[in-house]
Scaffold this active site. Sequence first.
Site, short mmCIF file in Angstrom:
data_model
loop_
_atom_site.label_atom_id
_atom_site.label_comp_id
_atom_site.label_asym_id
_atom_site.label_seq_id
_atom_site.Cartn_x
_atom_site.Cartn_y
_atom_site.Cartn_z
N SER A 1 -2.74 -3.72 -5.30
CA SER A 1 -3.68 -3.39 -6.25
C SER A 1 -4.18 -4.46 -7.07
O SER A 1 -2.99 -5.61 -7.66
CB SER A 1 -3.46 -2.12 -7.11
OG SER A 1 -3.34 -0.71 -6.38
N1 SAH Z 1 0.26 1.02 -5.33
C1 SAH Z 1 0.51 -0.51 -5.05
C2 SAH Z 1 -0.59 -0.06 -3.91
C3 SAH Z 1 -1.09 -0.06 -2.81
S1 SAH Z 1 -2.10 0.54 -1.98
C4 SAH Z 1 0.97 -0.93 -5.20
O1 SAH Z 1 1.56 -1.33 -6.56
O2 SAH Z 1 0.90 -2.38 -4.93
C5 SAH Z 1 -2.31 1.83 -1.04
C6 SAH Z 1 -0.84 2.20 -0.63
O3 SAH Z 1 -1.49 3.72 -0.51
C7 SAH Z 1 -0.51 1.93 1.00
O4 SAH Z 1 0.97 0.63 1.00
C8 SAH Z 1 -0.97 2.59 2.34
O5 SAH Z 1 0.53 2.61 3.06
C9 SAH Z 1 -0.72 3.82 1.20
N2 SAH Z 1 -1.31 5.44 1.91
C10 SAH Z 1 -1.77 5.53 2.27
N3 SAH Z 1 -2.30 7.01 1.98
C11 SAH Z 1 -1.59 7.73 2.10
C12 SAH Z 1 -0.49 8.72 2.12
N4 SAH Z 1 -1.04 9.95 2.68
N5 SAH Z 1 0.54 9.23 1.56
C13 SAH Z 1 1.39 8.09 1.38
N6 SAH Z 1 0.73 6.82 1.54
C14 SAH Z 1 0.12 6.68 1.82
#
Ligand code: SAH
Length: 213
Positions: A57
């Site tokens: 993010s």
């Molecule tokens: N908090 C993270 C942001 C990653 S982006 C950071 O600090 O890097 C969002 C993430 O949500 C992605 O890795 C994606 O694979 C995950 N995601 C999407 N749908 C999801 C679900 N239903 N359950 C768990 N993870 C999910």
Amino acid sequence: MDKESLIVSLKKDGYLKSPLIAEAFRAVDRKDFVPEDVRDSAYENIPLPIGFGQTISQPLTVAFFLELLELKKGEKVLDIGSGSGWLAALMAHLVSDEELKTGHVVSVERIPELKAFAEGNIARYENLRSTVSVVLGDGTSGFPDEAPYDKIVASASAEEVPAAWKEQLKIGGRIVAPVRDSIVVLDKVSKDEFNKKQHFGFNFVPLVKGLTN
Ligand code: SAH
């Protein structure tokens, strides 16, 4: 941009307010959570690719999330979408009470390779690794095994806040979750009653139902 300039610009733009959160940004280095090929851009205020069509993010969004979460030492937090593990590690830094051995972050990721990436990144921080559990799963259903939670946060956006998250939240607890291009804040005031606030103008990857395999 270097780390301190990023912190200064987040403060100037009003996203970063609390000294404890600024300190967490210093301690839990974004550079340790991005793939090597984008490491030079680690302190830019932009999302960066982490593979599998996903991103770590944008720092301003993470600062905004952390301000809204109002984390306290000893709290138990559910983090949906581990990705790089950066948000999970920042939250672990804020809730971990080393003396009382309390404070816990359960972080759910649906892509196995990213679950491993998050775990590996967090493991660099000896003092935080025992505070975070990264689990593989579909976060749409929360993580009932460890419920109830003081706070629940998601980094992927849904059409609405899943019912499971509302159920797994303590009364008095707070959910901070992307809904389409906004961030919704829900405060649980009784078993079925929530106070809602909404902040517009953000971008998120979608919350995807189910696992990849
Ligand atoms: N908090 C993270 C942001 C990653 S982006 C950071 O600090 O890097 C969002 C993430 O949500 C992605 O890795 C994606 O694979 C995950 N995601 C999407 N749908 C999801 C679900 N239903 N359950 C768990 N993870 C999910």
